[in-house]
Design a protein around this motif. Structure first.
Motif, PDB file in Angstrom:
ATOM      1  N   VAL A  31      15.166   6.664  -1.383  1.00  0.00           N
ATOM      2  CA  VAL A  31      14.650   5.747  -2.392  1.00  0.00           C
ATOM      3  C   VAL A  31      13.458   6.386  -3.079  1.00  0.00           C
ATOM      4  O   VAL A  31      12.517   6.842  -2.418  1.00  0.00           O
ATOM      5  CB  VAL A  31      14.232   4.388  -1.768  1.00  0.00           C
ATOM      6  CG1 VAL A  31      13.668   3.461  -2.832  1.00  0.00           C
ATOM      7  CG2 VAL A  31      15.412   3.722  -1.074  1.00  0.00           C
ATOM      8  N   ALA A  44      12.138  -1.257  -1.051  1.00  0.00           N
ATOM      9  CA  ALA A  44      12.683  -0.037  -0.431  1.00  0.00           C
ATOM     10  C   ALA A  44      12.935  -0.280   1.050  1.00  0.00           C
ATOM     11  O   ALA A  44      13.991   0.088   1.583  1.00  0.00           O
ATOM     12  CB  ALA A  44      11.717   1.125  -0.635  1.00  0.00           C
ATOM     13  N   ARG A  64      11.660   7.570   1.784  1.00  0.00           N
ATOM     14  CA  ARG A  64      11.031   7.055   0.567  1.00  0.00           C
ATOM     15  C   ARG A  64      10.213   8.152  -0.102  1.00  0.00           C
ATOM     16  O   ARG A  64       9.354   8.757   0.537  1.00  0.00           O
ATOM     17  CB  ARG A  64      10.128   5.860   0.889  1.00  0.00           C
ATOM     18  CG  ARG A  64      10.897   4.690   1.456  1.00  0.00           C
ATOM     19  CD  ARG A  64      10.047   3.466   1.731  1.00  0.00           C
ATOM     20  NE  ARG A  64       8.851   3.792   2.464  1.00  0.00           N
ATOM     21  CZ  ARG A  64       7.632   3.377   2.114  1.00  0.00           C
ATOM     22  NH1 ARG A  64       7.464   2.625   1.064  1.00  0.00           N
ATOM     23  NH2 ARG A  64       6.587   3.703   2.838  1.00  0.00           N
ATOM     24  N   ILE A  79      18.102   4.475  -5.841  1.00  0.00           N
ATOM     25  CA  ILE A  79      18.631   4.597  -4.492  1.00  0.00           C
ATOM     26  C   ILE A  79      19.720   5.661  -4.487  1.00  0.00           C
ATOM     27  O   ILE A  79      20.652   5.612  -5.289  1.00  0.00           O
ATOM     28  CB  ILE A  79      19.230   3.264  -3.999  1.00  0.00           C
ATOM     29  CG1 ILE A  79      18.167   2.167  -4.028  1.00  0.00           C
ATOM     30  CG2 ILE A  79      19.801   3.416  -2.586  1.00  0.00           C
ATOM     31  CD1 ILE A  79      18.710   0.777  -3.764  1.00  0.00           C
TER      32      ILE A  79
END
Length: 143
Positions: A31, A44, A64, A79
């Motif tokens: 993400v 996220a 992330r 994503i």
């Protein structure tokens, strides 16, 4: 007011593709999200939790902003998904060109499930091929 910018102490980067950490049943969720508002971080985390609950037979690893090493683009919520750490990343959602309102930047995670399942099936040739090979051998034995 919530602090803007990456977390103070990013998680130690783990090379999930290394022999030490690699597991074929661990799917990767990548993400990229902006830090302009705390909801991006929350969403996220929700993404990783959703897939872990929705597809319990798989392990999921959420990454992330490349462990805080990537400077996210302004307004970004994207994503990417890969079957495991050694397969290619497929973008399954981009919120860059969506919004305002901000809520349009985030997907309904349930709508992403078919795409994730398609990616998982695509990279399971060993299981699918094994079944087909057995059937082919049975046909050869009949002849």
């Amino acid at each position: 007011m919530a602090p803007k910018g990456p977390p103070k102490k990013p998680k130690k980067e783990v090379d999930w593709a290394s022999d030490e950490h690699f597991h074929q049943d661990r799917s990767m969720i990548y993400v990229e999200h902006t830090y302009e508002c705390p909801i991006f971080t929350t969403k996220a985390e929700e993404c990783g939790t959703f897939f872990a609950q929705r597809i319990p037979e798989r392990k999921f690893q959420l990454v992330r902003n490349k462990y805080g090493k990537q400077v996210p683009r302004e307004g970004a919520f994207e994503i990417g998904f890969s079957q495991n750490a050694r397969t290619s990343v497929h973008e399954i959602w981009t919120g860059l060109d969506k919004g305002p309102p901000r809520r349009d930047k985030f997907p309904n995670y349930e709508s992403l499930v078919p795409e994730v399942q398609k990616i998982l099936k695509k990279f399971y040739p060993d299981k699918a091929v094994g079944v087909e090979d057995e059937e082919d051998e049975d046909r050869d034995d009949m002849m």
